[in-house]
Scaffold this motif. Sequence first.
Motif, PDB file in Angstrom:
ATOM      1  N   ALA A 124       0.827  -1.206   0.000  1.00 32.04           N
ATOM      2  CA  ALA A 124       0.000   0.000   0.000  1.00 32.04           C
ATOM      3  C   ALA A 124       0.863   1.259   0.000  1.00 32.04           C
ATOM      4  CB  ALA A 124      -0.929  -0.006   1.216  1.00 32.04           C
ATOM      5  N   LEU A 125       1.979   1.224   0.702  1.00 30.44           N
ATOM      6  CA  LEU A 125       2.915   2.346   0.694  1.00 30.44           C
ATOM      7  C   LEU A 125       3.476   2.566  -0.711  1.00 30.44           C
ATOM      8  CD1 LEU A 125       4.760   4.468   1.969  1.00 30.44           C
ATOM      9  CD2 LEU A 125       6.298   2.629   2.660  1.00 30.44           C
ATOM     10  N   GLY A 126       3.811   1.473  -1.402  1.00 26.76           N
ATOM     11  CA  GLY A 126       4.338   1.596  -2.758  1.00 26.76           C
ATOM     12  C   GLY A 126       3.323   2.189  -3.706  1.00 26.76           C
ATOM     13  N   ALA A 127       2.052   1.764  -3.600  1.00 15.72           N
ATOM     14  CA  ALA A 127       1.007   2.330  -4.455  1.00 15.72           C
ATOM     15  C   ALA A 127       0.808   3.811  -4.163  1.00 15.72           C
ATOM     16  CB  ALA A 127      -0.296   1.560  -4.248  1.00 15.72           C
ATOM     17  N   SER A 128       0.843   4.179  -2.879  1.00 21.04           N
ATOM     18  CA  SER A 128       0.686   5.584  -2.502  1.00 21.04           C
ATOM     19  C   SER A 128       1.825   6.434  -3.042  1.00 21.04           C
ATOM     20  CB  SER A 128       0.621   5.715  -0.975  1.00 21.04           C
ATOM     21  OG  SER A 128      -0.483   5.020  -0.447  1.00 21.04           O
ATOM     22  N   ALA A 129       3.045   5.915  -2.964  1.00 21.16           N
ATOM     23  CA  ALA A 129       4.199   6.655  -3.477  1.00 21.16           C
ATOM     24  C   ALA A 129       4.079   6.876  -4.978  1.00 21.16           C
ATOM     25  CB  ALA A 129       5.488   5.906  -3.146  1.00 21.16           C
ATOM     26  N   ALA A 130       3.613   5.871  -5.714  1.00 18.41           N
ATOM     27  CA  ALA A 130       3.461   6.003  -7.168  1.00 18.41           C
ATOM     28  C   ALA A 130       2.394   7.032  -7.524  1.00 18.41           C
ATOM     29  CB  ALA A 130       3.114   4.648  -7.777  1.00 18.41           C
ATOM     30  N   LEU A 131       1.397   7.200  -6.646  1.00 19.71           N
ATOM     31  CA  LEU A 131       0.322   8.156  -6.889  1.00 19.71           C
ATOM     32  C   LEU A 131       0.620   9.535  -6.318  1.00 19.71           C
ATOM     33  CD1 LEU A 131      -2.711   5.809  -6.141  1.00 19.71           C
ATOM     34  CD2 LEU A 131      -2.087   6.749  -8.367  1.00 19.71           C
ATOM     35  N   GLY A 132       1.810   9.715  -5.757  1.00 21.77           N
ATOM     36  CA  GLY A 132       2.190  11.008  -5.209  1.00 21.77           C
ATOM     37  C   GLY A 132       1.599  11.302  -3.851  1.00 21.77           C
ATOM     38  N   ALA A 133       1.229  10.272  -3.122  1.00 24.49           N
ATOM     39  CA  ALA A 133       0.625  10.464  -1.798  1.00 24.49           C
ATOM     40  C   ALA A 133       1.526   9.923  -0.697  1.00 24.49           C
ATOM     41  CB  ALA A 133      -0.739   9.791  -1.751  1.00 24.49           C
ATOM     42  N   PHE A 134       2.832  10.024  -0.881  1.00 23.47           N
ATOM     43  CA  PHE A 134       3.780   9.424   0.056  1.00 23.47           C
ATOM     44  C   PHE A 134       3.752  10.116   1.417  1.00 23.47           C
ATOM     45  CE2 PHE A 134       8.024   9.160   1.976  1.00 23.47           C
ATOM     46  CZ  PHE A 134       8.170   7.791   2.042  1.00 23.47           C
ATOM     47  N   GLU A 135       3.593  11.441   1.421  1.00 25.37           N
ATOM     48  CA  GLU A 135       3.680  12.186   2.681  1.00 25.37           C
ATOM     49  C   GLU A 135       2.607  11.749   3.670  1.00 25.37           C
ATOM     50  OE1 GLU A 135       3.706  16.365   2.089  1.00 25.37           O
ATOM     51  OE2 GLU A 135       5.595  16.374   0.971  1.00 25.37           O
ATOM     52  N   ALA A 136       1.435  11.399   3.156  1.00 27.24           N
ATOM     53  CA  ALA A 136       0.357  10.963   4.052  1.00 27.24           C
ATOM     54  C   ALA A 136       0.699   9.662   4.760  1.00 27.24           C
ATOM     55  CB  ALA A 136      -0.942  10.805   3.263  1.00 27.24           C
ATOM     56  N   TRP A 137       1.696   8.935   4.250  1.00 21.95           N
ATOM     57  CA  TRP A 137       2.064   7.648   4.824  1.00 21.95           C
ATOM     58  C   TRP A 137       3.151   7.763   5.887  1.00 21.95           C
ATOM     59  CZ3 TRP A 137       1.237   2.412   4.946  1.00 21.95           C
ATOM     60  CH2 TRP A 137       0.138   1.963   4.221  1.00 21.95           C
ATOM     61  N   LEU A 138       3.718   8.932   6.073  1.00 21.01           N
ATOM     62  CA  LEU A 138       4.832   9.061   7.024  1.00 21.01           C
ATOM     63  C   LEU A 138       4.465   8.593   8.432  1.00 21.01           C
ATOM     64  CD1 LEU A 138       6.432  12.442   5.865  1.00 21.01           C
ATOM     65  CD2 LEU A 138       7.246  10.111   5.448  1.00 21.01           C
ATOM     66  N   PRO A 139       3.281   8.955   8.981  1.00 28.63           N
ATOM     67  CA  PRO A 139       2.938   8.429  10.314  1.00 28.63           C
ATOM     68  C   PRO A 139       2.769   6.908  10.311  1.00 28.63           C
ATOM     69  CG  PRO A 139       1.560  10.313   9.757  1.00 28.63           C
ATOM     70  CD  PRO A 139       2.255   9.898   8.504  1.00 28.63           C
ATOM     71  N   VAL A 140       2.252   6.359   9.208  1.00 30.86           N
ATOM     72  CA  VAL A 140       2.036   4.918   9.131  1.00 30.86           C
ATOM     73  C   VAL A 140       3.360   4.174   9.059  1.00 30.86           C
ATOM     74  CG1 VAL A 140       0.896   3.079   7.827  1.00 30.86           C
ATOM     75  CG2 VAL A 140      -0.157   5.341   7.980  1.00 30.86           C
ATOM     76  N   ILE A 141       4.356   4.772   8.398  1.00 30.31           N
ATOM     77  CA  ILE A 141       5.679   4.148   8.340  1.00 30.31           C
ATOM     78  C   ILE A 141       6.239   3.989   9.746  1.00 30.31           C
ATOM     79  CG2 ILE A 141       8.067   4.463   7.576  1.00 30.31           C
ATOM     80  CD1 ILE A 141       6.983   5.869   5.105  1.00 30.31           C
ATOM     81  N   GLY A 142       6.063   5.033  10.566  1.00 22.21           N
ATOM     82  CA  GLY A 142       6.523   4.944  11.948  1.00 22.21           C
ATOM     83  C   GLY A 142       5.786   3.865  12.719  1.00 22.21           C
TER      84      GLY A 142
END
Length: 337
Positions: A124-142
């Motif tokens: 899901a992180l990879g799909a978000s990054a490809a769609l330009g929505a990586f920043e929204a995933w920063l809390p989830v990465i943590g």
Amino acid sequence: MTIALLVAVVLLAFVTAFYTGFHDASSAVSTTISTRSLRESTALNLAAVLNLLGALIGMLIVPLSVGWAVSLLGLGPIIEASADTPNLIGIALVLMLLATLAWEIITWWYGTPSSTWHAFLGAALGASAALGAFEAWLPVIGLLALATLLGPLMGMLLSIAGMRGLLALGRTERLRVGHLRFAQTVSACAVATGHGLSDSRLPYALVVLACQAAGFPLADSLWLLVPIAVAIAAGTLMGGHRIIRTIGRRLTSLNSAQGFVAECTSALLMALAVVGFQVPISSSHTLASSVVGAGAAIGPRHVRWTVAAKIVGFWIATPIVTCVITAMGMRIVLGAL
């Protein structure tokens, strides 16, 4: 989302449910098989029935809704980024599931327990990054990094403490091998039920979200959840024997006391993850680390640390690999649209 994409997502959700049961059968039966508390066929049959029971219980106590599914799967950024392209969410789900399944097959081949949840969240992180929505995933990465570290660490420490307490109790001669074998059977049942409850949430959420994206009301998708529960049980019945051998024999030489403590620890952490913390703590991670803790409580030499290090390496690689695979796939799709 088109009907073809809906069918593809639902079918892949069924396959994921089956393979989750197959891949993670070790979470419920590896210790009881290795300590000979139960025969392998008996253990697998019992685990399959209890996985089915746990998945069905999940249908009753999990708040099945579109909002729950989006939050659980971490797909809010992807849905927002693909709002103008309805089919894109279906394509993203298909690619994420394919990446997750590919990694599950690889880890099974190497006999390594791994987390379906962490694999999917990495995708899901990879799909978000490809769609330009990586920043929204920063809390989830943590959160994902914390779960990867916290689950195994808690499993090992709780298992060490539990094993030392059990050893102290054993010295009083109040605890006999027969008692431990019975107790281990009970704890294995708790782990199997908890596994069905915990790991059924992923395919449940996928079906709910896909049906909503295709325009079907939630009530029309609920009947699909029963076959998912059956698929998890069927996968468990097949048993991922490579991973069972790794956890039950290659990490340490288990006895009934160690198996009982490891299973109790794993069941406790799964309950906390589902009911309390709502974080992606993996049943595979907790059981493997609990087995290591049970061995380390007797002495560091009782653990095969090279095997443990290999397993940890796969755990770290899990979200990274699925992230890269899905991001590449999404880039190809976006280039073709």
